[in-house]
Write an enzyme that holds these catalytic residues in place. Structure first.
Site, PDB file in Angstrom:
ATOM      1  N   CYS A   1       1.706  16.576  -6.200  1.00 49.39           N
ATOM      2  CA  CYS A   1       1.287  17.968  -6.799  1.00 49.39           C
ATOM      3  C   CYS A   1       0.015  17.638  -7.598  1.00 49.39           C
ATOM      4  O   CYS A   1       0.134  18.132  -9.081  1.00 49.39           O
ATOM      5  CB  CYS A   1       2.128  18.920  -7.557  1.00 49.39           C
ATOM      6  SG  CYS A   1       3.708  18.851  -6.803  1.00 49.39           S
ATOM      7  N   GLU A   2      -0.838  16.933  -7.402  1.00 49.78           N
ATOM      8  CA  GLU A   2      -2.125  16.743  -8.140  1.00 49.78           C
ATOM      9  C   GLU A   2      -3.374  16.357  -7.145  1.00 49.78           C
ATOM     10  O   GLU A   2      -3.043  15.578  -6.104  1.00 49.78           O
ATOM     11  CB  GLU A   2      -1.975  15.899  -9.287  1.00 49.78           C
ATOM     12  CG  GLU A   2      -1.358  14.566  -9.159  1.00 49.78           C
ATOM     13  CD  GLU A   2      -1.282  13.800 -10.394  1.00 49.78           C
ATOM     14  OE1 GLU A   2      -2.155  13.596 -11.007  1.00 49.78           O
ATOM     15  OE2 GLU A   2      -0.066  13.667 -10.965  1.00 49.78           O
TER      16      GLU A   2
ATOM     17  N   PRO B   1      -4.035 -17.718  -8.433  1.00 44.22           N
ATOM     18  CA  PRO B   1      -4.320 -16.427  -7.292  1.00 44.22           C
ATOM     19  C   PRO B   1      -3.376 -15.600  -6.994  1.00 44.22           C
ATOM     20  O   PRO B   1      -2.026 -16.041  -6.991  1.00 44.22           O
ATOM     21  CB  PRO B   1      -4.660 -17.364  -6.123  1.00 44.22           C
ATOM     22  CG  PRO B   1      -3.724 -18.726  -6.178  1.00 44.22           C
ATOM     23  CD  PRO B   1      -3.830 -18.960  -7.635  1.00 44.22           C
ATOM     24  N   GLY B   2      -3.613 -14.359  -7.043  1.00 45.84           N
ATOM     25  CA  GLY B   2      -2.437 -13.243  -6.769  1.00 45.84           C
ATOM     26  C   GLY B   2      -2.899 -12.464  -5.645  1.00 45.84           C
ATOM     27  O   GLY B   2      -2.384 -12.866  -4.383  1.00 45.84           O
ATOM     28  N   ARG B   3      -3.813 -11.615  -5.781  1.00 47.71           N
ATOM     29  CA  ARG B   3      -4.245 -10.722  -4.596  1.00 47.71           C
ATOM     30  C   ARG B   3      -4.651 -11.435  -3.481  1.00 47.71           C
ATOM     31  O   ARG B   3      -4.246 -11.098  -2.373  1.00 47.71           O
ATOM     32  CB  ARG B   3      -5.451  -9.971  -5.015  1.00 47.71           C
ATOM     33  CG  ARG B   3      -6.040  -8.965  -4.429  1.00 47.71           C
ATOM     34  CD  ARG B   3      -7.384  -8.421  -4.592  1.00 47.71           C
ATOM     35  NE  ARG B   3      -7.533  -8.051  -6.173  1.00 47.71           N
ATOM     36  CZ  ARG B   3      -7.343  -7.236  -6.709  1.00 47.71           C
ATOM     37  NH1 ARG B   3      -6.879  -5.947  -5.996  1.00 47.71           N
ATOM     38  NH2 ARG B   3      -7.375  -7.035  -8.029  1.00 47.71           N
TER      39      ARG B   3
ATOM     40  N   TYR C   1      -0.508  -5.363  -5.318  1.00 53.55           N
ATOM     41  CA  TYR C   1      -0.663  -4.275  -6.150  1.00 53.55           C
ATOM     42  C   TYR C   1      -0.375  -3.003  -5.627  1.00 53.55           C
ATOM     43  O   TYR C   1      -0.876  -2.015  -5.999  1.00 53.55           O
ATOM     44  CB  TYR C   1      -2.055  -4.434  -7.172  1.00 53.55           C
ATOM     45  CG  TYR C   1      -2.235  -5.576  -7.734  1.00 53.55           C
ATOM     46  CD1 TYR C   1      -1.515  -6.071  -8.875  1.00 53.55           C
ATOM     47  CD2 TYR C   1      -3.325  -6.538  -7.288  1.00 53.55           C
ATOM     48  CE1 TYR C   1      -1.827  -7.507  -9.482  1.00 53.55           C
ATOM     49  CE2 TYR C   1      -3.522  -7.759  -7.902  1.00 53.55           C
ATOM     50  CZ  TYR C   1      -2.975  -7.957  -9.002  1.00 53.55           C
ATOM     51  OH  TYR C   1      -3.047  -9.414  -9.524  1.00 53.55           O
TER      52      TYR C   1
ATOM     53  N   ARG D   1      -3.513   2.590  -6.400  1.00 57.67           N
ATOM     54  CA  ARG D   1      -5.050   2.025  -6.576  1.00 57.67           C
ATOM     55  C   ARG D   1      -5.991   3.014  -6.327  1.00 57.67           C
ATOM     56  O   ARG D   1      -6.867   3.112  -7.092  1.00 57.67           O
ATOM     57  CB  ARG D   1      -4.982   0.853  -5.686  1.00 57.67           C
ATOM     58  CG  ARG D   1      -3.898  -0.362  -5.783  1.00 57.67           C
ATOM     59  CD  ARG D   1      -4.414  -1.716  -5.236  1.00 57.67           C
ATOM     60  NE  ARG D   1      -5.413  -2.405  -6.129  1.00 57.67           N
ATOM     61  CZ  ARG D   1      -6.847  -2.499  -5.554  1.00 57.67           C
ATOM     62  NH1 ARG D   1      -7.163  -1.745  -4.519  1.00 57.67           N
ATOM     63  NH2 ARG D   1      -7.626  -2.914  -6.338  1.00 57.67           N
TER      64      ARG D   1
HETATM   65  N1  LLP Z   1      -3.605 -14.726 -14.008  1.00 56.50           N
HETATM   66  C1  LLP Z   1      -3.692 -13.680 -15.014  1.00 56.50           C
HETATM   67  C2  LLP Z   1      -3.707 -14.253 -16.486  1.00 56.50           C
HETATM   68  C3  LLP Z   1      -3.799 -12.425 -14.561  1.00 56.50           C
HETATM   69  O1  LLP Z   1      -3.618 -11.346 -15.580  1.00 56.50           O
HETATM   70  C4  LLP Z   1      -4.045 -11.986 -13.345  1.00 56.50           C
HETATM   71  C5  LLP Z   1      -3.968 -10.713 -12.795  1.00 56.50           C
HETATM   72  C6  LLP Z   1      -4.021 -12.978 -12.464  1.00 56.50           C
HETATM   73  C7  LLP Z   1      -3.924 -14.419 -12.587  1.00 56.50           C
HETATM   74  C8  LLP Z   1      -3.878 -12.678 -11.049  1.00 56.50           C
HETATM   75  O2  LLP Z   1      -5.366 -12.069 -10.546  1.00 56.50           O
HETATM   76  P1  LLP Z   1      -5.675 -12.034  -9.112  1.00 56.50           P
HETATM   77  O3  LLP Z   1      -5.636 -13.170  -8.468  1.00 56.50           O
HETATM   78  O4  LLP Z   1      -4.630 -11.024  -8.358  1.00 56.50           O
HETATM   79  O5  LLP Z   1      -6.785 -11.047  -8.937  1.00 56.50           O
HETATM   80  N2  LLP Z   1      -3.481  -3.889 -10.770  1.00 56.50           N
HETATM   81  C9  LLP Z   1      -4.735  -4.414 -10.325  1.00 56.50           C
HETATM   82  C10 LLP Z   1      -4.860  -5.909 -10.450  1.00 56.50           C
HETATM   83  C11 LLP Z   1      -4.439  -6.375 -11.852  1.00 56.50           C
HETATM   84  C12 LLP Z   1      -4.643  -7.661 -12.193  1.00 56.50           C
HETATM   85  C13 LLP Z   1      -4.090  -8.325 -13.628  1.00 56.50           C
HETATM   86  N3  LLP Z   1      -4.251  -9.632 -13.732  1.00 56.50           N
HETATM   87  C14 LLP Z   1      -5.525  -3.968  -8.925  1.00 56.50           C
HETATM   88  O6  LLP Z   1      -4.512  -3.302  -8.380  1.00 56.50           O
HETATM   89  O7  LLP Z   1      -6.536  -4.382  -8.517  1.00 56.50           O
END
Ligand code: LLP
Length: 425
Positions: A349-350, A281-283, A378, A319
């Site tokens: 400027c865009e 998990p990231g986000r 992000y 984003r």
């Molecule tokens: N594992 C892998 C292999 C990934 O590529 C990613 C995210 C994650 C885990 C974590 O995913 P999450 O749980 O955060 O959804 N910049 C974009 C999101 C790009 C995600 C890339 N990979 C945004 O701002 O929505």
């Protein structure tokens, strides 16, 4: 309101500290993160897994995908809560080690791992490489042989399942650059078993980010038991399954993934396979914890629209323009003021430097503070120096105290690294 954020005496506070005070002390634009929010999100995932799994079952390894927010202070905090780590670069490996993660709690993913990154990961002894292609497998085997340290690998399956809140963040479709097909996976597993310096131990999967077609998780998981059986029937050992991240958060009014249901799918589909389970998990862990604190530079009223020109821009938070992403915007003070419809824009400027159009907000004036919500993931990590704007500061708030975890970047810091060849001087 989001956990960690509350209005006290008419002013928004984060974990007990007024955002007005943070703006006074550190300026704007500034990212602010709530420790309480991160903790509650971590507890929510870990808790859902605990509730679903039988008491004697081993809990999944929760590898925080630190691409979402890689400040070493955030990493250290998540480590203190019990998280492991997912990395996608040598830089993230270094951040993780600096934050005190055990190498054995780090998994390395990504389609373009460099030789240097692979070497560093091998030398510290990470838990596993999630391999994305046969050329990558061959390269890891070669490097592992050269330095005399074996590599533990899993193969990333492309499950041919569409997931992800925007086409740019879907990763599990056949056309995406990620993972390998089921047929190639068998071939790759066999190749790896025949190689001297790699040990294949399982499969990984990540179908996308902000996945709110939640059934997609189940559809993808359901592909795993048969594949594991086929591998085992061919005499291979499968002891790990990394089921990725992608858990969605609320940006507006989305129907969220029910984590208990997700945990039950993991229990019912994955647990019987008797493997170590890894999640990424990231986000979910940091997204709602953060806001981008900004000040209104000007209110520009025209015959057709009223613009709130703020001091944050698309270089600070990309984003909205990159993914047409919605982020809530709220005033920090005067929160009972009458409503007015604004386009909220930055100074770059865009026209793409727009955070929202036709948004009903409380009326604001030059100098007022506002927050852009759900920017803990992000946000800062995707910021740039476009228009020669220094990166914002980052503040971590915990137990009524604000900690500066990244000072604002000065413009001199940017300019001083430009090198003018002698003949142009
Ligand atoms: N594992 C892998 C292999 C990934 O590529 C990613 C995210 C994650 C885990 C974590 O995913 P999450 O749980 O955060 O959804 N910049 C974009 C999101 C790009 C995600 C890339 N990979 C945004 O701002 O929505």
């Amino acid at each position: 309101m989001t956990i960690g954020y509350e209005e006290i005496n008419g002013c928004l506070h984060v974990d007990g500290v007024s955002l007005k005070k943070i703006a006074q002390d550190y300026g704007t634009p500034t990212y602010v993160y709530s420790a309480a929010n991160i903790k509650s999100q971590y507890d929510a995932i870990a808790g859902a897994m605990k509730r679903a799994f039988p008491e004697d079952a081993k809990q999944p390894k929760l590898c925080y995908a630190c691409k979402a927010n890689s400040n070493v202070a955030i990493l250290s905090y998540l480590r203190s809560l019990g998280a492991a780590l997912e990395i996608v670069s040598e830089g993230e490996l270094k951040r993780g080690l600096k934050a005190g993660f055990n190498a054995n709690d780090i998994v390395s993913t990504g389609v373009g791992k460099t030789d240097s990154e692979i070497t560093s990961c091998l030398k510290v002894g990470i838990h596993q490489f999630n391999i994305e292609s046969i050329p990558e497998l061959e390269n890891i085997n070669k490097i592992a042989g050269e330095i005399g340290i074996g590599a533990t690998v899993v193969f990333r399956l492309n499950p041919s399942v569409s997931g992800g809140g925007h086409h740019k963040i879907s990763t599990g479709r056949t056309r995406d650059k990620f993972g390998i097909s089921e047929e190639s996976l068998y071939e790759a597993y066999q190749m790896a078993s025949d190689m001297e310096h790699v040990t294949p131990v399982g499969i990984s999967m990540h179908i996308g980010s902000q996945v709110f077609t939640v059934e997609s998780f189940k559809t993808a998981f359901e592909k795993l038991p048969a594949i594991v059986k086929n591998l085992r029937d061919s005499g291979h050992s499968v002891t790990r399954l990394d089921i990725g991240g992608g858990f969605p958060i609320v940006y507006k009014d989305e129907d969220l993934l029910d984590l208990d249901r997700y945990a039950e799918w993991v229990r019912d589909i994955i647990l019987p396979l008797d493997v170590e389970i890894i999640m990424e998990p990231g986000r979910y862990l940091v997204g709602n914890a953060g806001v981008l604190l900004t000040r209104v530079a000007y209110v520009k009223e025209t015959s057709t629209r009223d613009f709130l020109v703020i001091d944050a821009a698309m270089n600070d938070l990309i984003r909205p323009t990159l993914y047409e992403a919605y982020h809530g915007i709220e005033a920090v003070e005067n929160r009972d003021a009458p409503k007015k419809t604004y386009d909220v824009v930055g100074p770059i400027c865009e026209t793409g430097d727009t955070f929202s159009t036709d948004r009903d907000l409380t009326q604001m004036a030059r100098g007022d503070l506002a927050i852009i919500q759900s920017t803990g993931a992000y946000g800062y990590c995707m910021a740039s120096n476009y228009n020669t704007r220094g990166l914002p500061a980052e503040i971590f708030v915990m137990d009524d105290k604000a900690h500066e975890i990244k000072p604002r970047q000065s413009v001199e810091d940017i300019i001083n690294t430009d090198i003018v060849p002698d003949f142009l001087k």
